[in-house]
Scaffold this motif. Sequence first.
Motif, PDB file in Angstrom:
ATOM      1  N   LEU A 115       0.871  -1.177   0.000  1.00  0.00           N
ATOM      2  CA  LEU A 115       0.000   0.000   0.000  1.00  0.00           C
ATOM      3  C   LEU A 115       0.902   1.220   0.000  1.00  0.00           C
ATOM      4  O   LEU A 115       1.645   1.450   0.952  1.00  0.00           O
ATOM      5  N   CYS A 116       0.846   1.976  -1.090  1.00  0.00           N
ATOM      6  CA  CYS A 116       1.686   3.158  -1.274  1.00  0.00           C
ATOM      7  C   CYS A 116       0.809   4.376  -0.977  1.00  0.00           C
ATOM      8  O   CYS A 116      -0.408   4.329  -1.160  1.00  0.00           O
ATOM      9  N   HIS A 117       1.422   5.465  -0.530  1.00  0.00           N
ATOM     10  CA  HIS A 117       0.604   6.631  -0.194  1.00  0.00           C
ATOM     11  C   HIS A 117      -0.153   7.167  -1.401  1.00  0.00           C
ATOM     12  O   HIS A 117      -1.226   7.754  -1.267  1.00  0.00           O
ATOM     13  N   SER A 118       0.371   6.942  -2.598  1.00  0.00           N
ATOM     14  CA  SER A 118      -0.316   7.398  -3.807  1.00  0.00           C
ATOM     15  C   SER A 118      -1.690   6.737  -3.958  1.00  0.00           C
ATOM     16  O   SER A 118      -2.598   7.322  -4.552  1.00  0.00           O
ATOM     17  N   ASP A 119      -1.834   5.517  -3.438  1.00  0.00           N
ATOM     18  CA  ASP A 119      -3.156   4.866  -3.498  1.00  0.00           C
ATOM     19  C   ASP A 119      -4.176   5.669  -2.693  1.00  0.00           C
ATOM     20  O   ASP A 119      -5.310   5.870  -3.132  1.00  0.00           O
ATOM     21  N   GLY A 134      -3.886   0.287  -6.040  1.00  0.00           N
ATOM     22  CA  GLY A 134      -2.746  -0.633  -6.010  1.00  0.00           C
ATOM     23  C   GLY A 134      -1.934  -0.528  -7.286  1.00  0.00           C
ATOM     24  O   GLY A 134      -2.480  -0.626  -8.393  1.00  0.00           O
ATOM     25  N   HIS A 135      -0.638  -0.272  -7.142  1.00  0.00           N
ATOM     26  CA  HIS A 135       0.246  -0.154  -8.305  1.00  0.00           C
ATOM     27  C   HIS A 135       1.628  -0.685  -7.954  1.00  0.00           C
ATOM     28  O   HIS A 135       2.546  -0.594  -8.751  1.00  0.00           O
ATOM     29  N   GLU A 136       1.750  -1.222  -6.729  1.00  0.00           N
ATOM     30  CA  GLU A 136       3.043  -1.708  -6.236  1.00  0.00           C
ATOM     31  C   GLU A 136       2.842  -3.201  -5.981  1.00  0.00           C
ATOM     32  O   GLU A 136       2.414  -3.585  -4.893  1.00  0.00           O
ATOM     33  N   GLY A 137       3.065  -4.028  -7.000  1.00  0.00           N
ATOM     34  CA  GLY A 137       2.699  -5.430  -6.846  1.00  0.00           C
ATOM     35  C   GLY A 137       3.679  -6.385  -7.499  1.00  0.00           C
ATOM     36  O   GLY A 137       4.564  -5.993  -8.258  1.00  0.00           O
ATOM     37  N   GLY A 159       8.727  -2.296  -6.877  1.00  0.00           N
ATOM     38  CA  GLY A 159       7.896  -1.806  -7.980  1.00  0.00           C
ATOM     39  C   GLY A 159       7.475  -0.358  -7.853  1.00  0.00           C
ATOM     40  O   GLY A 159       7.070   0.258  -8.837  1.00  0.00           O
ATOM     41  N   CYS A 160       7.528   0.215  -6.656  1.00  0.00           N
ATOM     42  CA  CYS A 160       7.240   1.656  -6.568  1.00  0.00           C
ATOM     43  C   CYS A 160       8.049   2.352  -5.480  1.00  0.00           C
ATOM     44  O   CYS A 160       8.992   3.076  -5.774  1.00  0.00           O
ATOM     45  N   GLY A 161       7.682   2.162  -4.208  1.00  0.00           N
ATOM     46  CA  GLY A 161       8.223   3.007  -3.145  1.00  0.00           C
ATOM     47  C   GLY A 161       9.738   2.979  -3.029  1.00  0.00           C
ATOM     48  O   GLY A 161      10.387   4.024  -2.888  1.00  0.00           O
TER      49      GLY A 161
HETATM   50 ZN   LIG Z   1       3.632   4.294  -5.360  1.00  0.00          ZN
END
Ligand SMILES: [Zn+2]
Length: 361
Positions: free
Chosen positions: A39-43, A60-63, A163-165
């Motif tokens: 869970l990224c803050h962007s969600d 969800g985009h960090e998977g 994948g993201c953070g």
């Molecule tokens: Zn993110």
Amino acid sequence: MRAAVQHETGRDKLEVLDDVEAVGFGPGRVRVRIRATGLCHSDLSAMSGVLPQPAPFVPGHEGAGEILDVGDGVSGLKAGDRVLMCWLPACGSCPSCKRGQTHLCLAGFMNAGTPNFKRPGASPSEVFGFAGTGTFAEEVVVAANCAVPIPDDVPYEIAALIGCGVTTGLGAAFNTAKVEAGSSVAVIGCGGVGISVVQGARACGAAQITAVDPVAARREAALRFGATEAVAPEELADAKARITGGEGFDYVFEVVGRSATARTAYETTRRGGTLCVVGAGALDDTFQVNMFELFFDEKRILPSLYGGGDVLRSYERAIALWRAGRIDLEGLITHRVRLDGINDALDQMRSGTALRTCIEI
Ligand SMILES: [Zn+2]
Ligand SMILES: [Zn+2]
């Protein structure tokens, strides 16, 4: 299949539904069984409307997960491959990619207005995926270049964070700011991304790393991950005077995404130093600098999107540093839930108690 859906922008709870289908499979695309997602803050920002995103949507985009099926024309991927999700893939042929700024490629984003899911029989039946992905779901269908193979020794939960953070935070230090050994650094905002900036600055050899966050648990975390000092926002001016003799830090990272903290960050940067803006902010929140200070103080303002460099190279670097024990990624995962517990995860993130919540799917 099951997915967590935001029915309309502004709601603070998701609904876990079991009537969702991933759509769009075909040539050039792959179907992925998601195994872990962060869970990224962007969600949260997409849910609240700070970041633009059509609804209803699956956040969800960090998977990370496993390839189930590949469409015609896909090479280099096959069913069973373990992959992480890249929400900003590079096409390799647009002007940004040709310049070597593959993190600015928008080719993959052009699909963001196309629904990624549907709910047969529901109204509306079309459901979008946040940032063209939507990893709070058992399955997603994405373009093949959104699925990046990961080595066998990288667990799904670690790959998801890369994948993201992690990539965003490390890349800000390595690629965008290019932190010099021996320098002084301040990091404003110490969630999962801010902590990754701290780890990146440490890996670059920064002498002083001051972490700034209103939440005590995050300040304590920052010290564990390599900050040399951690202060509350109201203590920052004192820390600047004490640590830098009042001159300001060589590098200040804004990892909140608000004009007020960006302004504080600007004022905390020394003349000729670097303000690196990492936080994802809103369209209507304006950052102001007057024209005199802009030219006279010669502070460099460097925004950093998704790590500010070639993302595939950034993934490899994060894995190499993690494998060598030079950065701690397991420690970023402070909470774990199943998809049914997604609303608990949102509360943990909002309260500031979580660096990253790993959602096992
Ligand atoms: Zn993110
Ligand atoms: Zn491109």
